[in-house]
Design a protein around this motif. Sequence first.
Motif, mmCIF file in Angstrom:
data_model
loop_
_atom_site.group_PDB
_atom_site.id
_atom_site.type_symbol
_atom_site.label_atom_id
_atom_site.label_comp_id
_atom_site.label_asym_id
_atom_site.label_seq_id
_atom_site.Cartn_x
_atom_site.Cartn_y
_atom_site.Cartn_z
ATOM 1 N N ASP A 16 0.863 -1.171 0.000
ATOM 2 C CA ASP A 16 0.000 0.000 0.000
ATOM 3 C C ASP A 16 0.901 1.222 0.000
ATOM 4 O O ASP A 16 2.121 1.118 0.167
ATOM 5 C CB ASP A 16 -0.916 -0.005 1.227
ATOM 6 C CG ASP A 16 -2.137 0.892 1.049
ATOM 7 O OD1 ASP A 16 -2.241 1.581 0.015
ATOM 8 O OD2 ASP A 16 -2.977 0.913 1.951
ATOM 9 N N VAL A 17 0.309 2.377 -0.171
ATOM 10 C CA VAL A 17 1.062 3.635 -0.160
ATOM 11 C C VAL A 17 0.486 4.514 0.932
ATOM 12 O O VAL A 17 -0.724 4.715 1.013
ATOM 13 C CB VAL A 17 0.966 4.343 -1.533
ATOM 14 C CG1 VAL A 17 1.668 5.686 -1.483
ATOM 15 C CG2 VAL A 17 1.559 3.464 -2.621
ATOM 16 N N GLY A 22 3.568 9.339 0.506
ATOM 17 C CA GLY A 22 3.697 8.564 -0.718
ATOM 18 C C GLY A 22 4.635 7.377 -0.628
ATOM 19 O O GLY A 22 4.971 6.776 -1.648
ATOM 20 N N GLU A 23 5.081 7.048 0.572
ATOM 21 C CA GLU A 23 5.994 5.915 0.758
ATOM 22 C C GLU A 23 5.245 4.594 0.655
ATOM 23 O O GLU A 23 4.208 4.418 1.284
ATOM 24 C CB GLU A 23 6.656 5.987 2.138
ATOM 25 C CG GLU A 23 7.676 7.075 2.281
ATOM 26 C CD GLU A 23 8.937 6.816 1.478
ATOM 27 O OE1 GLU A 23 9.415 5.667 1.458
ATOM 28 O OE2 GLU A 23 9.422 7.772 0.866
ATOM 29 N N PRO A 24 5.788 3.645 -0.125
ATOM 30 C CA PRO A 24 5.152 2.322 -0.169
ATOM 31 C C PRO A 24 5.417 1.558 1.126
ATOM 32 O O PRO A 24 6.492 1.688 1.716
ATOM 33 C CB PRO A 24 5.829 1.637 -1.357
ATOM 34 C CG PRO A 24 7.126 2.332 -1.513
ATOM 35 C CD PRO A 24 6.931 3.741 -1.000
ATOM 36 N N ILE A 25 4.420 0.812 1.568
ATOM 37 C CA ILE A 25 4.575 -0.002 2.771
ATOM 38 C C ILE A 25 4.026 -1.399 2.490
ATOM 39 O O ILE A 25 3.213 -1.595 1.590
ATOM 40 C CB ILE A 25 3.848 0.596 3.988
ATOM 41 C CG1 ILE A 25 2.340 0.715 3.728
ATOM 42 C CG2 ILE A 25 4.445 1.925 4.399
ATOM 43 C CD1 ILE A 25 1.534 1.036 4.969
ATOM 44 N N LEU A 26 4.492 -2.350 3.251
ATOM 45 C CA LEU A 26 3.977 -3.707 3.187
ATOM 46 C C LEU A 26 3.095 -3.904 4.404
ATOM 47 O O LEU A 26 3.515 -3.685 5.535
ATOM 48 C CB LEU A 26 5.120 -4.716 3.198
ATOM 49 C CG LEU A 26 4.719 -6.183 3.143
ATOM 50 C CD1 LEU A 26 4.025 -6.500 1.826
ATOM 51 C CD2 LEU A 26 5.933 -7.067 3.320
ATOM 52 N N VAL A 27 1.847 -4.279 4.166
ATOM 53 C CA VAL A 27 0.904 -4.519 5.258
ATOM 54 C C VAL A 27 0.678 -6.022 5.336
ATOM 55 O O VAL A 27 0.308 -6.651 4.339
ATOM 56 C CB VAL A 27 -0.440 -3.799 5.016
ATOM 57 C CG1 VAL A 27 -1.417 -4.079 6.141
ATOM 58 C CG2 VAL A 27 -0.224 -2.299 4.852
#
Length: 104
Positions: A16-17, A22-27
């Motif tokens: 997700d962002v 605007g940083e992408p993250i892993l959920v």
Amino acid sequence: KNSPRIYREKRFSVRDVLSENGEPILVQGVIDCFIYDKNGDITLVDYKTDRIPHNMTKEEGRALLRERHSTQLSYYKKALESLTGDNVTRTLIYSFGLNEAIEL
């Protein structure tokens, strides 16, 4: 109980962002339960064991749980819709402390 499809403890991992920067993250997480209704829509259920202070009313306890867990469950909802391609039309917290389901 009457659902044609009930799923429990579904692990997920989605990208997700963050809207702030605007940083992408892993959920990643585990969805406790989701249930399809006869129309193919999903109810997402998350079980919580949070203790509610004795000096709080039930309504204050409900508000506390909504505040504590709404961000988490918004991610779970997005992940579930992404994984299944179906709509999550209801999101519930089942509170063992209050012994009731709380709709978000």
